[in-house]
Design a protein around this motif. Structure first.
Motif, short mmCIF file in Angstrom:
data_model
loop_
_atom_site.label_atom_id
_atom_site.label_comp_id
_atom_site.label_asym_id
_atom_site.label_seq_id
_atom_site.Cartn_x
_atom_site.Cartn_y
_atom_site.Cartn_z
N LEU A 149 22.75 -31.99 -14.26
CA LEU A 149 23.58 -31.17 -13.60
C LEU A 149 25.14 -31.70 -13.97
CD1 LEU A 149 22.17 -30.52 -10.28
CD2 LEU A 149 22.57 -28.68 -11.68
N ARG A 150 25.39 -33.08 -14.01
CA ARG A 150 26.41 -33.64 -14.43
C ARG A 150 26.73 -33.31 -16.04
NH1 ARG A 150 24.42 -38.32 -11.48
NH2 ARG A 150 25.33 -38.62 -9.31
N LEU A 151 26.02 -33.47 -16.49
CA LEU A 151 26.03 -33.09 -18.09
C LEU A 151 26.33 -31.72 -18.22
CD1 LEU A 151 26.25 -34.00 -20.88
CD2 LEU A 151 23.70 -33.92 -21.14
N ALA A 152 25.82 -30.61 -17.27
CA ALA A 152 25.96 -29.50 -17.40
C ALA A 152 27.60 -28.90 -17.07
CB ALA A 152 24.98 -28.57 -16.52
N ALA A 153 28.27 -29.97 -15.89
CA ALA A 153 29.55 -29.63 -15.58
C ALA A 153 30.41 -30.33 -16.66
CB ALA A 153 29.85 -30.32 -14.16
N ALA A 154 29.94 -31.16 -17.42
CA ALA A 154 30.93 -31.74 -18.27
C ALA A 154 31.19 -30.93 -19.38
CB ALA A 154 30.57 -33.12 -18.99
N GLY A 155 32.46 -30.76 -19.81
CA GLY A 155 33.04 -29.96 -20.98
C GLY A 155 32.85 -28.47 -20.59
N ARG A 156 32.68 -27.43 -21.32
CA ARG A 156 32.61 -26.06 -20.94
C ARG A 156 31.22 -25.84 -20.04
NH1 ARG A 156 31.71 -25.73 -26.56
NH2 ARG A 156 29.53 -25.03 -26.98
#
Length: 1466
Positions: A1195-1202
């Motif tokens: 989830l954190r990676l999904a929020a990072a960047g676009r």
């Protein structure tokens, strides 16, 4: 788009009341108080059938919480009013605040055919509460023990009733129709009545509770009253009346259960499912939903009745079929066959009864439901034939003549070895020495005036002198009887008064007669010969007071052996033993010589007894089992070893003594067996046979003994003083030969079947005297030529208990007074006594005798004595006493002075074993309404045991277990008590080996998940002690103290803390997934992951994929991806430019990615989180990092960047609870609350927590979706499949055994490419985020038995076996052959298979909508099975089939580069 509300995810939480035509809002307003209703009108109710999206405005958290607080208070009042107004119509409502939505939920009711108004419903519910008050719990006879928790493996058998039975049903239906007040009479009612008769005969209960259903498919509970004196027509009319009343008061099923729970109170709510332990349904009235709602873990079996259509006009009567669905963990198919055969016997008698009534004749008593014969031809083939010849005249000779013959043949052979406490050494005597001593006593008695069958009482002690006395008295032709000097003097006089002896032998080491006893002998008895102070010296010389014995010795030395052995026949009386009498006076049982030798030739052949054996003398010296201790070695020419009182009494010393003396055969009571195993540390490797008699033998007793003696066969024997040696037997093989035998044994070992020339006859106890059928409760009679002659000078008592065989042969039977039943294999189970006579520690005690003695005490006003079980489940005598009024006024706190007085008083009147261990003073005895003592209401006494001290350096179990660990794991030194199995080199396969070693070395039925539940050595040792019943009062037992529920709810408790760690959702929705999207994929090296990678690249030719793989660096990661794709036959060369791999680790923070790789992965358009650590036995804690925390990182990676969507690949293991099995079909909008507790596997728990995290994230605005597949099999194109899959290991293991289990459980199986296409569609389709969960379900239907049927069709020879038999064979073969395909999964197959393979159907409407127009469909697995087998054969996983085949395997033109296996987490 706001993803919080477009899902409508919690649609099922809706306020809906069916059964009234009124709209929901109108209905609620008529019941709720106006202020509450007005406030609730503003709450958000979501209709369950709405599909359109709703938009909501966000409100501030503070105002929302305030709103909720106010509504919650009013809602509690609303619930109270609703529940009081509609008890049973609505179950108690629940209040939840989930995310930012306020929801209310009630159970959705099924409308009844004719809906009543609220007052009528309330009246109906009230009547149901009356009907269901205190129902009887039916204790049905089972073939296997009930495991805790109960496991279920369903099987189904179909039977067709005979034409005669069908005709009886038709005739009885017409009779019922003529006498019914309405048109509800039917063949179903006739069969229900017959079925209730069977249940009455199985349980001896008059209150029969059966689950059934109405014509409107609504479940009903029928409470049937069946009495033994009823005729079948009485039962039929009663069943009709009860059915009509239940149908007239029909309420929705949930209302019925609510009424029952409300009546019983919350504490009894868990008992509600017992109403449906047995179900009897008309199949047309029981749809899938009805069956599902009434199926619980306590449902034993279900009978479905249906009429088979023949289409023939030549058949007058209908053809009736019975389909029986039963739990194989409890029952065998043979049991079901017996039940149906017995049902037809009931119907036959019912037809005869009807014929008598219609002819105006009186119905004979033999046709009453308690007396009618239900024994079918199938039953009679399994039970003994009471007319068979039992070799009444076979008599190998008297024990004295056979002993003399052995002594003459082997004069120097050692016969008796006696440990002497007074000298601390062992004495031994040869056969010739013992023969001479017995002859001397024989001549002394005869010279003193003792003649044939005179009673000679021996005042004895445990020693060699007792052996001489017994043999000497018998050689004189007299009858021997023993009095124990430990008895109170008054009791000794009672025995002497009954025996009226003519001779008296007082052993020197037994002490002198008490003055009171001596006076009784002198004044009341006519003793003609007294031998005082008799002793066998070390040199073999027998001496006594006076010179009579010396004179006899001189005559013996100058005469032939036969001159001192009086000839006796098989009917001559040789023993006098005592049994309790109801009047307080013991009865003398006259034993015949026939039984003293008749059975030994058979026993020698059956159990391998012979001259090389070493026997023990451990029985009570004044009880008849002492005869077997002495006579068995004397018959076989073997040795008899006698321990000291200290050897027997000091905990642990008896086992040491037996080991030192190399004992090979022992006779024990269960109590003596417990004493033998208590605190024992010495192994008894020489012990080959242990014969138990005298009390109920438990499985725990057997485990304990075999832990000390792995080579010991245990033989449970059933008999009484009156049957002498004529007993039954049930043999349990040595643990070393069959380690799994006790796993399927019940807690109480059965009595078994009669040994040679003995029959155990279970006879109808209501007066008919007919043979009982299998499963029916009756009284046990022993038929044998070896019965005692009768009671001494008690002709009436003899005539009552020793009865002529009225069943067809001219012989006698003994009426035991014990209740029992036949098993399907013909063995007999003991289930209690008809009267109050009980056995404790091998002693048979008459409770009435104790009560009589207590009632005569001057300071006791009332009393009752019961047998209770203490905290260790040992039977204990408890006396409840009401002191006299004068005594109650006395200053005696706790009545200790009174109790001391009463105890001392009883010691003068009763044997020590008959004096109650616990006295409970009461002001009054509780009484039932009819004035009888209410035994159930008597308080249970608190009798705590003193704590045991553990020896330093760890407990014996810890030390022994440490040695096993070192051996299994190859450690140089035993590990410390604090060591963890997995920290010192353990793994899953080693854990399986470990458990089998525990089972072998400790002789406990250790569960195969033991190592994973208790990985620390100290905790594992404590668990083993608990299984052995040796609970240590130390901290080591702490893990066992934790309830199972805590272990299965730990994962749910972890959720709240994880929710707090959720990152904030992205501020905006992700853009549409472009054609050239970059996908981040975890788990690409696994079986499913390789096909997900293939689906993404195949369906999106311009896309690229980044694979996160556990590896040292990116090149190594890429190599792993390529290897997995090649092995799965999906790799193509153009992947090299479209696939990139990065090194990471799901179990590490930031997914183990470097900062640069994290930033690169953040530029992906979609994350497909498919990776997980898949392990069926690891606990949640070991899977948490890889399976749960990785989801947070994703989830954190999904929020990072676009912003990017996250697709999570889950598993239906998150639904593996009873709740969802009973629910039947799980919707994709279900909130998983039904699995908050009850998930047993750590893997399923980890998937549940991860899904719940994502559901919460979805409510907060995250663009996430979940794909939830079940079992994943091979590729539908190439056949490439995962050889490490449980289903294939099961298939291979069964092929190796050539045996397959009967399992009808459905299994949701889909091809891997279909599952991968669903994942790819969820990752890329524009509308995929309209819903959250996508079920992957195969509607073609597939069951476990399809696996085995298909394999047989392709030529694999395997035979179906009942599940419990298959499990036992599997365990044994796997212990011998470690290369079994199922060896690594035994923990799953043997412990969890019964429950874990039950699964609900899945509603996949979201998935079907998602795939619409894509051309992706799920094929029927049956059509692919040959392809999969061909692949597994080509890969070398399966051997080619060698049996005859119905279908040819396809020929594969592929190259298999290694087996496909499931990898770890990345």
């Amino acid at each position: 788009m706001d993803y919080r509300d477009s899902e409508g995810y919690f649609q099922d939480d809706v306020l809906r009341v069916l059964g009234r035509p009124t709209a929901t809002s109108q209905f609620a307003s008529t019941i709720l108080p106006e202020p509450v209703y007005g406030r609730l009108q503003g709450a958000n109710f979501v209709d369950s059938e709405e599909e359109e999206e709703e938009e909501e405005e966000e409100e501030s958290t503070s105002s929302e919480c305030s709103e909720i607080s106010a509504v919650e208070s009013e809602w509690e009042e609303a619930k109270r009013v609703l529940y009081l107004s509609l008890v049973g119509v609505l179950l108690p409502m629940t209040f939840r605040y989930i995310g930012r939505r306020l929801t209310f939920s009630v159970w959705i009711m099924t409308p009844v055919a004719s809906t009543a108004d609220l007052a009528e419903v309330s009246s109906r519910v009230s009547r149901w509460q009356d009907r269901l008050r205190s129902p009887t719990e039916l204790q049905l006879p089972t073939d296997y023990p009930r495991p805790i928790p109960l496991k279920v493996v369903e099987a189904m058998e179909t039977f067709e009733l005979s034409p005669l039975s069908s005709l009886s049903v038709l005739q009885l239906s017409l009779y019922l129709q003529q006498h019914a007040t309405d048109n509800t009479a039917s063949p179903f009612t006739v069969l229900l009545a017959a079925f209730s008769v069977l249940l009455h005969r199985y349980t001896a209960e008059e209150d029969i509770v059966v689950g059934s259903s109405s014509e409107s498919l609504n479940p009903l509970v029928l409470r049937l009253a069946v009495k033994a004196e009823d005729s079948f027509l009485d039962v039929l009319q009663m069943a009709q009346r009860v059915s009509m009343e239940a149908a007239a008061d029909e309420v929705p099923f949930a209302a019925l259960m609510s009424a029952y729970q409300a009546e019983g109170g919350e504490a009894d709510a868990s008992a509600a499912p017992s109403l449906f332990r047995v179900r009897f349904f008309n199949q047309t009235d029981a749809d899938e939903a009805t069956l599902r709602r009434t199926t619980t873990q306590t449902t034993d079996f279900t009978v479905l009745v249906r009429q088979k259509s023949t289409g023939s006009l030549r058949q007058l009567h209908p053809t009736i079929e019975l389909q029986i669905v039963y739990n194989q963990v409890l029952f065998t198919a043979q049991r079901m066959a017996h039940m149906v055969a017995q049902l037809q016997m009931v119907l036959a008698t019912a037809g005869e009864t009807l014929g008598k009534v219609q002819a105006g004749k009186e119905v004979p008593a033999e046709m009453q439901v308690g007396r009618m014969s239900i024994a079918s031809a199938l039953d009679l083939a399994a039970v003994p034939d009471p007319r068979a010849d039992l070799a009444w005249s076979e008599f190998p000779g008297s024990i004295t003549s056979i002993f003399a013959r052995n002594a003459q043949a082997h004069p120097d052979r050692r016969f008796v070895v006696e440990n002497v406490l007074r000298s601390g050494v062992a004495r031994s005597f040869t056969y010739m020495q013992m023969l001479r001593a017995a002859r001397v006593l024989s001549r002394t008695l005869r010279d003193g005036g003792v003649v044939r069958e005179d009673v000679v009482v021996v005042y004895a002690y445990r020693g060699v002198d007792l052996v001489v006395a017994i043999l000497g008295v018998l050689m004189a032709g007299a009858t021997y009887s023993v009095v124990d000097p430990a008895y109170p003097a008054a009791r000794q006089n009672v025995y002497l008064g009954v025996a009226q002896p003519r001779g008296l032998v007082v052993l020197e080491h037994a002490g002198k007669l008490a003055s009171e006893v001596q006076a009784y002998v002198d004044n009341e008895l006519q003793v003609v010969c007294t031998v005082a102070g008799m002793e066998l010296r070390d040199d073999g010389e027998l001496v006594s007071a006076g010179d009579a014995m010396a004179r006899a010795a001189r005559l013996v030395d100058s005469s032939e052996v036969d001159s001192d052995i009086v000839a006796v026949g098989h009917d001559s009386v040789g023993t006098l033993s005592f049994t309790s009498g109801s009047t307080g006076i013991p009865k003398g049982v006259r034993g015949r010589h026939y039984s003293l030798t008749h059975f030994y030739p058979w026993m020698g052949a059956e159990f391998g007894l012979g001259a090389s054996d070493r026997f023990t003398m451990l029985s009570g010296i004044a009880h008849d089992p002492i005869q077997r201790d002495v006579f068995t070695p004397a018959f076989f020419g073997a040795e008899l070893h006698i321990p000291t009182a200290e050897d027997i009494g000091v905990p642990g010393q008896l086992a040491q003594w037996m080991g030192e003396h190399e004992i090979s055969v022992t006779h024990l009571t269960p109590a003596m067996g417990q004493l033998l195993s208590a605190n024992a540390t010495s192994q008894i490797g020489s012990l080959r046979s242990a014969f138990f008699v005298g009390d109920l033998l438990t499985k725990r007793d057997c485990h304990r003994l075999q832990a000390l003696a792995a080579n010991c066969r245990i033989v449970n024997m059933y008999g009484t003083t009156e049957t002498q040696r004529a007993v039954s037997f049930c043999a349990i093989p040595p643990h070393s030969a069959n380690a799994s035998f006790l796993a399927t044994a019940k807690d109480v070992i059965p009595a078994g079947r009669g040994m040679k020339d003995v029959q155990l006859l279970v006879v109808n106890r209501h007066g008919s005297g007919g043979m009982c059928a299998v499963g029916e409760v009756g009284e046990i009679y022993v038929r044998s030529g070896g019965l005692a002659e009768g009671y001494l000078r008690l002709p009436e008592a003899t005539a009552e208990k020793f009865v002529d065989n009225w069943l067809g042969a001219r012989d006698r039977m003994y009426r035991t007074g014990d209740l029992g039943r036949y098993r399907a294999d013909g063995d007999v189970e003991c289930i209690g006594r008809i009267d109050d006579q009980v056995k404790i520690r091998g002693f048979r005690i008459e409770l009435g005798e104790i009560n009589n003695m207590l009632s005569m005490h001057p300071r006791i006003r009332a009393n009752v004595t019961l047998v209770r079980r203490d905290k260790y489940e040992e039977k204990t005598l408890v006396a409840y006493i009401v002191p006299s009024e004068e005594e109650q006024r006395a200053d005696d706190p706790g009545r200790q002075l009174l109790i001391g007085s009463v105890r001392e008083y009883l010691r003068q009147k009763l044997p020590a074993y008959a004096v109650p261990a616990v006295f409970v003073p009461l002001r009054r005895l509780p009484l039932t309404p009819n004035g009888k003592i209410d035994r159930a209401a008597l308080p249970f006494p608190d009798t705590p045991a003193p704590p045991q001290q553990q020896a330093g350096g760890g407990s014996p179990t810890e030390r022994a277990l440490a040695a096993v660990w070192a051996d299994v794991l190859g450690l140089a030194h035993p590990p410390a008590p604090e060591a963890s199995f997995f920290d010192v080199g353990g793994h899953s396969v080693a854990a399986t080996r470990m458990v089998f070693r525990v089972r072998t070395d400790f002789a406990v039925d250790a569960p195969l998940g033991l190592v994973f539940r208790c990985p620390v050595l100290r905790d594992m040792a404590a668990a083993i002690d608990a299984l052995r019943g040796e609970l240590q009062l130390t901290a080591a037992a702490a893990p066992e103290a934790a309830p199972e529920a805590e272990a299965t709810s730990e994962y749910a408790a972890d959720l709240a803390g994880l929710i707090a760690q959720l990152p904030l959702p992205p501020a905006e929705a992700p853009a549409a997934v472009p054609d050239d999207a970059t996908y981040l994929l975890t788990g690409a090296t696994g079986f499913l992951g390789a096909f997900v990678l293939d689906a993404l690249l195949r369906r999106h030719p311009r896309a690229s994929v980044v694979c996160l793989v556990r590896a040292a660096d990116s090149p190594a990661a890429m190599q792993r991806v390529r290897q997995a794709a090649v092995a799965n036959l999906v790799w193509t060369d153009d992947w090299a430019r479209r696939v990139r791999a990065v090194a990471g680790d799901l179990a590490q923070p930031a997914l183990g990615l470097s900062a640069a790789d994290w930033a690169a992965c953040a530029r992906a358009d979609v994350i497909v989180h498919n990776g997980a650590l898949v392990h069926w036995v690891y606990p949640y804690a070991r899977l948490r990092a890889a399976n749960v925390l990785s989801t947070l990182e994703a989830l954190r990676l999904a929020a990072a960047g676009r912003p990017k969507r996250l697709v999570f690949v889950s598993s239906t293991s998150a639904l593996d609870t009873d709740h969802y099995v009973q629910l039947g079909c799980v919707g994709e909008s279900d909130d998983l609350e039904g699995a908050r507790t009850g998930l047993m596997s750590g893997y399923g728990q980890s998937k549940w927590v991860a899904e719940r995290l994502l559901m919460h994230a979805r409510q907060c605005g995250w663009p996430v979706a979940i794909v939830r597949p079940g079992y994943v099999l091979g590729d539908s194109r190439s056949g490439a499949t995962n050889a490490d899959d449980f289903l294939w290991r099961l298939a291979k293991g069964c092929a190796q055994l050539q045996l397959s289990p009967v399992m009808a459980n459905p299994v949701n199986v889909c091809p891997v490419d279909y599952v991968a296409d669903v994942v790819a569609q969820a990752a890329s389709h524009p509308r995929a985020l309209e819903h959250m969960v996508y079920h992957v379900f195969n509607h073609a239907g597939f069951r476990f038995h399809d696996i085995f049927d298909l394999m047989r069709g392709f030529g694999y020879p395997m035979v179906d076996a009942e599940y419990m038999r298959w499990r036992g064979v599997l365990m044994e073969s796997t212990l011998d052959e470690k290369d079994s395909a199922l060896y690594p999964l035994l923990h799953f197959v043997l412990d969890d298979l019964p429950t874990s393979t039950k699964s609900p159907d899945l509603d996949d409407k979201h998935t079907r909508a998602l795939l619409e127009g894509s051309g992706v469909v799920c094929p029927d697995i049956k059509n692919l099975f040959g392809l999969y087998l061909a692949y597994l054969i080509k890969a070398g996983f399966l051997d080619k089939p060698e049996g005859p085949a119905e279908h040819a395997l396809p020929v594969l033109d592929i190259e298999v580069q290694g087996l496909v296996t499931r990898t770890s987490n990345n």
